[in-house]
Write a protein that holds these residues in place. Structure first.
Motif, PDB file in Angstrom:
ATOM      1  N   ILE A  77       0.718  -2.822  10.481  1.00  0.00           N
ATOM      2  CA  ILE A  77       1.676  -3.811  10.988  1.00  0.00           C
ATOM      3  C   ILE A  77       1.946  -3.561  12.461  1.00  0.00           C
ATOM      4  CG2 ILE A  77       4.087  -4.568  10.836  1.00  0.00           C
ATOM      5  CD1 ILE A  77       3.835  -4.145   7.776  1.00  0.00           C
ATOM      6  N   SER A  78       2.098  -2.316  12.852  1.00  0.00           N
ATOM      7  CA  SER A  78       2.324  -1.983  14.258  1.00  0.00           C
ATOM      8  C   SER A  78       1.143  -2.418  15.120  1.00  0.00           C
ATOM      9  CB  SER A  78       2.553  -0.484  14.430  1.00  0.00           C
ATOM     10  OG  SER A  78       3.702  -0.079  13.764  1.00  0.00           O
ATOM     11  N   ASP A  79      -0.089  -2.190  14.629  1.00  0.00           N
ATOM     12  CA  ASP A  79      -1.281  -2.617  15.370  1.00  0.00           C
ATOM     13  C   ASP A  79      -1.292  -4.130  15.556  1.00  0.00           C
ATOM     14  OD1 ASP A  79      -2.127  -0.007  15.535  1.00  0.00           O
ATOM     15  OD2 ASP A  79      -3.537  -0.162  13.841  1.00  0.00           O
ATOM     16  N   VAL A  80      -1.000  -4.864  14.523  1.00  0.00           N
ATOM     17  CA  VAL A  80      -0.979  -6.329  14.611  1.00  0.00           C
ATOM     18  C   VAL A  80       0.122  -6.778  15.565  1.00  0.00           C
ATOM     19  CG1 VAL A  80      -0.538  -8.443  13.304  1.00  0.00           C
ATOM     20  CG2 VAL A  80      -2.013  -6.686  12.344  1.00  0.00           C
ATOM     21  N   ARG A  81       1.272  -6.136  15.517  1.00  0.00           N
ATOM     22  CA  ARG A  81       2.377  -6.485  16.402  1.00  0.00           C
ATOM     23  C   ARG A  81       1.970  -6.276  17.872  1.00  0.00           C
ATOM     24  NH1 ARG A  81       7.160  -3.673  14.355  1.00  0.00           N
ATOM     25  NH2 ARG A  81       7.224  -5.388  12.891  1.00  0.00           N
ATOM     26  N   ARG A  82       1.313  -5.134  18.161  1.00  0.00           N
ATOM     27  CA  ARG A  82       0.845  -4.859  19.524  1.00  0.00           C
ATOM     28  C   ARG A  82      -0.157  -5.914  19.979  1.00  0.00           C
ATOM     29  NH1 ARG A  82      -1.003   0.209  18.166  1.00  0.00           N
ATOM     30  NH2 ARG A  82       0.830   1.181  17.300  1.00  0.00           N
ATOM     31  N   GLN A  83      -1.067  -6.281  19.079  1.00  0.00           N
ATOM     32  CA  GLN A  83      -2.065  -7.289  19.432  1.00  0.00           C
ATOM     33  C   GLN A  83      -1.400  -8.630  19.729  1.00  0.00           C
ATOM     34  OE1 GLN A  83      -4.822  -7.377  16.183  1.00  0.00           O
ATOM     35  NE2 GLN A  83      -5.706  -5.356  16.663  1.00  0.00           N
ATOM     36  N   LEU A  84      -0.385  -8.982  18.942  1.00  0.00           N
ATOM     37  CA  LEU A  84       0.325 -10.234  19.181  1.00  0.00           C
ATOM     38  C   LEU A  84       1.097 -10.195  20.502  1.00  0.00           C
ATOM     39  CD1 LEU A  84       1.696 -11.109  15.616  1.00  0.00           C
ATOM     40  CD2 LEU A  84      -0.093 -12.305  16.871  1.00  0.00           C
ATOM     41  N   ASP A 120       4.264   8.916  -6.357  1.00  0.00           N
ATOM     42  CA  ASP A 120       5.172   8.730  -5.227  1.00  0.00           C
ATOM     43  C   ASP A 120       4.503   9.139  -3.925  1.00  0.00           C
ATOM     44  OD1 ASP A 120       7.129   7.786  -6.899  1.00  0.00           O
ATOM     45  OD2 ASP A 120       8.220   9.694  -7.019  1.00  0.00           O
ATOM     46  N   GLY A 121       3.748  10.239  -3.949  1.00  0.00           N
ATOM     47  CA  GLY A 121       3.028  10.681  -2.754  1.00  0.00           C
ATOM     48  C   GLY A 121       1.980   9.671  -2.328  1.00  0.00           C
ATOM     49  N   GLU A 122       1.254   9.124  -3.286  1.00  0.00           N
ATOM     50  CA  GLU A 122       0.255   8.099  -2.985  1.00  0.00           C
ATOM     51  C   GLU A 122       0.929   6.855  -2.430  1.00  0.00           C
ATOM     52  OE1 GLU A 122      -1.911   7.395  -6.566  1.00  0.00           O
ATOM     53  OE2 GLU A 122      -2.714   9.433  -6.645  1.00  0.00           O
ATOM     54  N   LEU A 123       2.059   6.501  -2.988  1.00  0.00           N
ATOM     55  CA  LEU A 123       2.786   5.324  -2.526  1.00  0.00           C
ATOM     56  C   LEU A 123       3.272   5.523  -1.096  1.00  0.00           C
ATOM     57  CD1 LEU A 123       3.963   2.545  -3.232  1.00  0.00           C
ATOM     58  CD2 LEU A 123       5.997   3.728  -4.080  1.00  0.00           C
ATOM     59  N   GLU A 124       3.811   6.686  -0.793  1.00  0.00           N
ATOM     60  CA  GLU A 124       4.280   6.961   0.567  1.00  0.00           C
ATOM     61  C   GLU A 124       3.128   6.887   1.555  1.00  0.00           C
ATOM     62  OE1 GLU A 124       6.414  10.640   0.744  1.00  0.00           O
ATOM     63  OE2 GLU A 124       7.825  10.013  -0.820  1.00  0.00           O
ATOM     64  N   HIS A 125       1.985   7.435   1.186  1.00  0.00           N
ATOM     65  CA  HIS A 125       0.816   7.390   2.058  1.00  0.00           C
ATOM     66  C   HIS A 125       0.391   5.945   2.315  1.00  0.00           C
ATOM     67  CE1 HIS A 125      -2.856   8.653   3.970  1.00  0.00           C
ATOM     68  NE2 HIS A 125      -3.575   7.941   3.095  1.00  0.00           N
ATOM     69  N   ARG A 126       0.391   5.144   1.254  1.00  0.00           N
ATOM     70  CA  ARG A 126       0.008   3.733   1.375  1.00  0.00           C
ATOM     71  C   ARG A 126       1.006   2.974   2.251  1.00  0.00           C
ATOM     72  NH1 ARG A 126      -3.813   0.200   1.767  1.00  0.00           N
ATOM     73  NH2 ARG A 126      -3.424  -1.716   0.696  1.00  0.00           N
ATOM     74  N   VAL A 127       2.279   3.270   2.135  1.00  0.00           N
ATOM     75  CA  VAL A 127       3.301   2.607   2.951  1.00  0.00           C
ATOM     76  C   VAL A 127       3.102   2.970   4.422  1.00  0.00           C
ATOM     77  CG1 VAL A 127       5.777   2.563   3.451  1.00  0.00           C
ATOM     78  CG2 VAL A 127       4.989   2.340   1.106  1.00  0.00           C
ATOM     79  N   GLU A 128       2.794   4.228   4.695  1.00  0.00           N
ATOM     80  CA  GLU A 128       2.536   4.646   6.076  1.00  0.00           C
ATOM     81  C   GLU A 128       1.339   3.907   6.653  1.00  0.00           C
ATOM     82  OE1 GLU A 128       2.123   8.881   6.136  1.00  0.00           O
ATOM     83  OE2 GLU A 128       4.194   9.220   5.509  1.00  0.00           O
ATOM     84  N   GLU A 129       0.276   3.762   5.846  1.00  0.00           N
ATOM     85  CA  GLU A 129      -0.895   3.024   6.316  1.00  0.00           C
ATOM     86  C   GLU A 129      -0.539   1.567   6.622  1.00  0.00           C
ATOM     87  OE1 GLU A 129      -3.795   3.391   3.248  1.00  0.00           O
ATOM     88  OE2 GLU A 129      -4.486   5.355   3.931  1.00  0.00           O
ATOM     89  N   LEU A 130       0.236   0.947   5.755  1.00  0.00           N
ATOM     90  CA  LEU A 130       0.634  -0.443   5.983  1.00  0.00           C
ATOM     91  C   LEU A 130       1.513  -0.575   7.220  1.00  0.00           C
ATOM     92  CD1 LEU A 130       1.336  -1.618   2.333  1.00  0.00           C
ATOM     93  CD2 LEU A 130      -0.528  -2.351   3.800  1.00  0.00           C
ATOM     94  N   ASN A 131       2.427   0.364   7.410  1.00  0.00           N
ATOM     95  CA  ASN A 131       3.284   0.316   8.595  1.00  0.00           C
ATOM     96  C   ASN A 131       2.468   0.446   9.873  1.00  0.00           C
ATOM     97  OD1 ASN A 131       5.719  -0.113   7.307  1.00  0.00           O
ATOM     98  ND2 ASN A 131       6.164   2.073   7.093  1.00  0.00           N
TER      99      ASN A 131
END
Length: 96
Positions: free
Chosen positions: A82-89, A68-79
């Protein structure tokens, strides 16, 4: 008289054959039921006994919390990605 004797022996043979076939059928059914019950008993014992004996329940919950901890970390990285891509767009949209 001989035809009556033949029909009596034929009837007796039919009765004996039916009794043997019936006994074989009942015996087969009893064997399959006994095997089914043993299989179910073995499956139930395999579900509960190993966990209670070796304490693997505690290990499983610990492993699940690590996952669960690894999953939460991975979700934070993905979020954040996504935020970086959104800013670039948004930057690309504002330039045009």
């Amino acid at each position: 008289m001989s035809s009556q004797q033949e029909s009596t022996s034929g009837t007796l043979f039919t009765l004996l054959s039916g009794a043997l076939i019936g006994a074989a059928g009942v015996g087969w059914w009893l064997l399959t039921e006994a095997e089914r019950r043993q299989r179910l008993k073995r499956q139930r014992s395999m579900l509960y006994a190993p966990r209670m004996q070796d304490g693997s329940e505690a290990l499983e919950t610990h492993q699940m919390s690590e996952r669960d901890g690894e999953l939460e970390h991975r979700v934070e990285e993905l979020n954040s990605a996504i935020s970086d891509v959104r800013r670039q767009l948004e930057d690309l949209g504002s330039r045009t």
